[in-house]
Design a protein around this motif. Structure first.
Motif, short mmCIF file in Angstrom:
data_model
loop_
_atom_site.label_atom_id
_atom_site.label_comp_id
_atom_site.label_asym_id
_atom_site.label_seq_id
_atom_site.Cartn_x
_atom_site.Cartn_y
_atom_site.Cartn_z
N ALA A 138 0.81 -1.22 0.00
CA ALA A 138 0.00 0.00 0.00
C ALA A 138 0.85 1.28 0.00
O ALA A 138 0.44 2.29 -0.60
CB ALA A 138 -0.92 0.01 1.23
N ALA A 139 2.01 1.26 0.65
CA ALA A 139 2.81 2.49 0.77
C ALA A 139 4.29 2.21 0.59
O ALA A 139 5.10 2.47 1.50
CB ALA A 139 2.54 3.15 2.12
N PRO A 140 4.70 1.70 -0.57
CA PRO A 140 6.12 1.38 -0.77
C PRO A 140 7.02 2.60 -0.72
O PRO A 140 8.14 2.54 -0.22
CB PRO A 140 6.15 0.72 -2.15
N GLY A 141 6.55 3.73 -1.25
CA GLY A 141 7.37 4.94 -1.26
C GLY A 141 7.69 5.42 0.13
O GLY A 141 8.81 5.89 0.41
N TRP A 142 6.73 5.29 1.03
CA TRP A 142 6.93 5.74 2.41
C TRP A 142 8.02 4.92 3.10
O TRP A 142 8.94 5.48 3.69
CB TRP A 142 5.63 5.63 3.19
N ILE A 143 7.93 3.60 3.02
CA ILE A 143 8.90 2.76 3.72
C ILE A 143 10.28 2.84 3.06
O ILE A 143 11.31 2.81 3.73
CB ILE A 143 8.41 1.30 3.83
N LEU A 144 10.33 2.98 1.74
CA LEU A 144 11.61 3.14 1.05
C LEU A 144 12.28 4.46 1.43
O LEU A 144 13.50 4.55 1.53
CB LEU A 144 11.41 3.06 -0.46
N GLY A 145 11.46 5.49 1.64
CA GLY A 145 11.98 6.80 2.02
C GLY A 145 12.67 6.79 3.36
O GLY A 145 13.50 7.66 3.65
N ILE A 146 12.33 5.81 4.21
CA ILE A 146 13.00 5.68 5.50
C ILE A 146 14.44 5.22 5.31
O ILE A 146 15.36 5.64 6.02
CB ILE A 146 12.24 4.69 6.41
N TYR A 147 14.65 4.38 4.28
CA TYR A 147 15.95 3.74 4.09
C TYR A 147 16.92 4.56 3.25
O TYR A 147 18.13 4.42 3.39
CB TYR A 147 15.76 2.36 3.43
N ASN A 176 21.25 0.41 8.24
CA ASN A 176 20.97 0.46 6.80
C ASN A 176 20.54 1.85 6.35
O ASN A 176 20.80 2.25 5.21
CB ASN A 176 19.89 -0.56 6.45
N VAL A 177 19.86 2.58 7.24
CA VAL A 177 19.50 3.97 6.91
C VAL A 177 20.77 4.79 6.72
O VAL A 177 20.88 5.59 5.78
CB VAL A 177 18.62 4.58 8.03
N VAL A 178 21.74 4.60 7.61
CA VAL A 178 23.03 5.30 7.47
C VAL A 178 23.67 4.95 6.13
O VAL A 178 24.14 5.83 5.39
CB VAL A 178 23.98 4.95 8.63
N MET A 179 23.68 3.65 5.80
CA MET A 179 24.28 3.21 4.55
C MET A 179 23.51 3.74 3.34
O MET A 179 24.08 4.03 2.29
CB MET A 179 24.33 1.68 4.49
#
Length: 480
Positions: free
Chosen positions: A121-130, A272-275
């Motif tokens: 439902a919200a792939p862009g949102w969760i990808l934006g975290i990473y 992984n967010v840092v990377m």
């Protein structure tokens, strides 16, 4: 385990190297091969998408990190089910095995479905975290929308596989993995590159291959479970018959393990967010390294799973000294195997990482990442297998406290400060990822040797506990 089992449980106090080697051959090798095939499936996506460029590789790598977070959430229930089912298998208690299986399906399934809903439902949102890279997010969104549907299938397949592993039926998951991998490769070839008249779908084609192969894998496992004539049979009535006494016992063991895995997943997510905020080449290098790290995990994870089953069987049957002996030998052999595999990977660096379509800078990064991992990987492996053996023996808290406190107090803050505050070069940032492993190794190794983590949950195991603890105390006094 009795005469009906494959014979790991014996009356003699110690496990010989010959017996340990037999356990490796019968249990660890098939499990490692299945893990290897699962890793190969991820590698197939990454390599086959390599022709689309570094951005595509990075996109698939970021999606894999989200899959890793899911793995961390449901693996706690898988580990707990292995703990219960291996001990119940040693004690020949099919009812207990079914109850542990049913609770794991219910609890882990909730997480799998929740992840599917969010990613679809919200792939862009969760990808934006990473990651903050717009191009990577744009390529990754269609992949996530499709792969998200496979998440519940992965969860249920993992629980069924845990049941089969705990009863030493390790060849079945291996065969299912081979079939699903071949199917994944074929679908990827057709849809990524647009062969045989099919549309050229790129990253989305790789996602379809992953989803379809996941459907086939779970279908084959369920079919086998329904048709199997094994002495331990799956019973839906017993598995989903809620027994509050058993639920409380299960929850007391599951809660620390699940917290361990979820918090570990959160810690890895922060790393992984840092990377994900490094350069495009660094992100692509990290994606390729994670795949190769997965190969290392396939081997030591196979040994860890097999050792935990052997330890759980022995502890459940009341052979506590043999459970301790299996754990000691595994903690010695597993790091040596990891060191050897990483060393071979280093020697084959150029041809192996050349498969990912990386540029010169990314290739340079992967070379030095392997050098860093050569040492820390072996230490990390030892800590991992010790924690798995603790769980199989009935101790779910000590390993959890050490792993999470080390990760959250050392690795995560150090990596975050290095990458997000000080903006150090990528390799310097990467070197902080494993800073907690040495501390855990120094503390957990003496705890393993003392055997205090052996806490049986079965009648035969509890009956042997007082004698075992008395013998360990006497040995300690003699050593002084």
């Amino acid at each position: 385990m009795g005469s009906a089992a494959t014979g790991f449980v014996k009356n003699n106090k110690k496990v010989t190297w010959k017996e340990f080697a037999r356990m490796l051959a019968v249990l660890a090798v098939p499990i490692a091969m299945q893990n290897l095939l699962a890793t190969t499936a991820s590698m197939v996506d990454t390599i086959m998408i390599g022709s689309e460029g570094e951005i595509a590789v990075a996109a698939v790598g970021v999606c894999a990190q989200i899959g890793s977070l899911l793995f961390s959430t449901y693996w706690g229930f898988v580990s707990c089910s292995l703990l219960f089912m291996s001990q119940y298998w040693g004690a020949k208690d099919p009812e207990g095995m079914n109850k542990a299986f049913g609770l794991a399906i219910i609890c882990a399934g909730i997480f799998g479905i929740a992840f599917a809903v969010v990613t679809v439902a919200a792939p862009g949102w969760i990808l934006g975290i990473y990651t903050d890279k717009v191009e990577i997010i744009a390529l990754a969104k269609p992949y996530m929308r499709i792969v998200g549907w496979s998440y519940p299938l992965q969860v249920f397949a993992a629980i069924i596989t845990a049941l089969l592993k705990s009863t030493e039926r390790v060849k079945v998951p291996l065969v299912c993995s081979v079939i699903s991998l071949l199917l994944n490769f074929c679908i990827n070839f057709v849809l990524i590159y647009g062969k045989f008249g099919a549309p050229k779908m790129g990253v989305a084609g790789a996602a379809i291959g992953t989803l379809v192969s996941g459907i086939v894998n779970i279908a084959l496992l369920i079919l086998y479970l329904a048709k199997s004539r094994h002495e331990i049979k799956f019973s839906a009535r017993k598995a989903f018959d809620i027994d509050m006494g058993f639920v409380k016992s299960y929850a007391s063991k599951a809660f620390p393990i699940v917290c361990n895995e979820i918090l570990y997943g959160v810690g890895q997510m922060i790393i992984n967010v840092v990377m994900g905020h490094q350069s495009d080449s660094a992100i692509a290098a990290m994606a390729a390294f994670r795949v190769c790290e997965g190969f290392v995990y396939a081997f030591f994870g196979g040994l860890a799973n097999a050792s935990s089953v052997a330890v759980g069987n022995e502890v459940g049957a009341g052979n506590l000294d043999r459970g301790l002996s299996y754990a000691k030998r595994a903690a010695l052999v597993c790091p040596a195997i990891t060191f050897t595999i990483v060393l071979i990977t280093m020697l084959l660096h150029n041809p192996l990482f050349g498969l990912f379509g990386l540029g010169a800078e990314a290739m340079m990064y992967t070379k030095y990442m392997l050098i860093i991992y050569l040492f820390f990987g072996a230490v990390r492996t030892c800590c991992y297998i010790q924690n798995e053996c603790f769980r199989a023996g009935g101790e779910a808290i000590v390993g959890t406290v050490m792993e999470i406190s080390g990760l959250m107090l050392f690795s995560v803050p150090a990596t975050w400060v290095a990458g997000m505050v000080l903006k150090l070069p990528f390799l310097a940032v990467f070197s902080f990822v494993y800073t907690d492993e040495l501390l855990r190794f120094v503390i957990l190794t003496p705890y393993l040797l003392k055997g205090r983590w052996i806490k049986p949950m079965t009648g035969p195991g509890r009956a042997a506990l007082d004698e075992f603890r008395g013998r360990m105390k006497r040995n300690k006094h003699r050593a002084r």
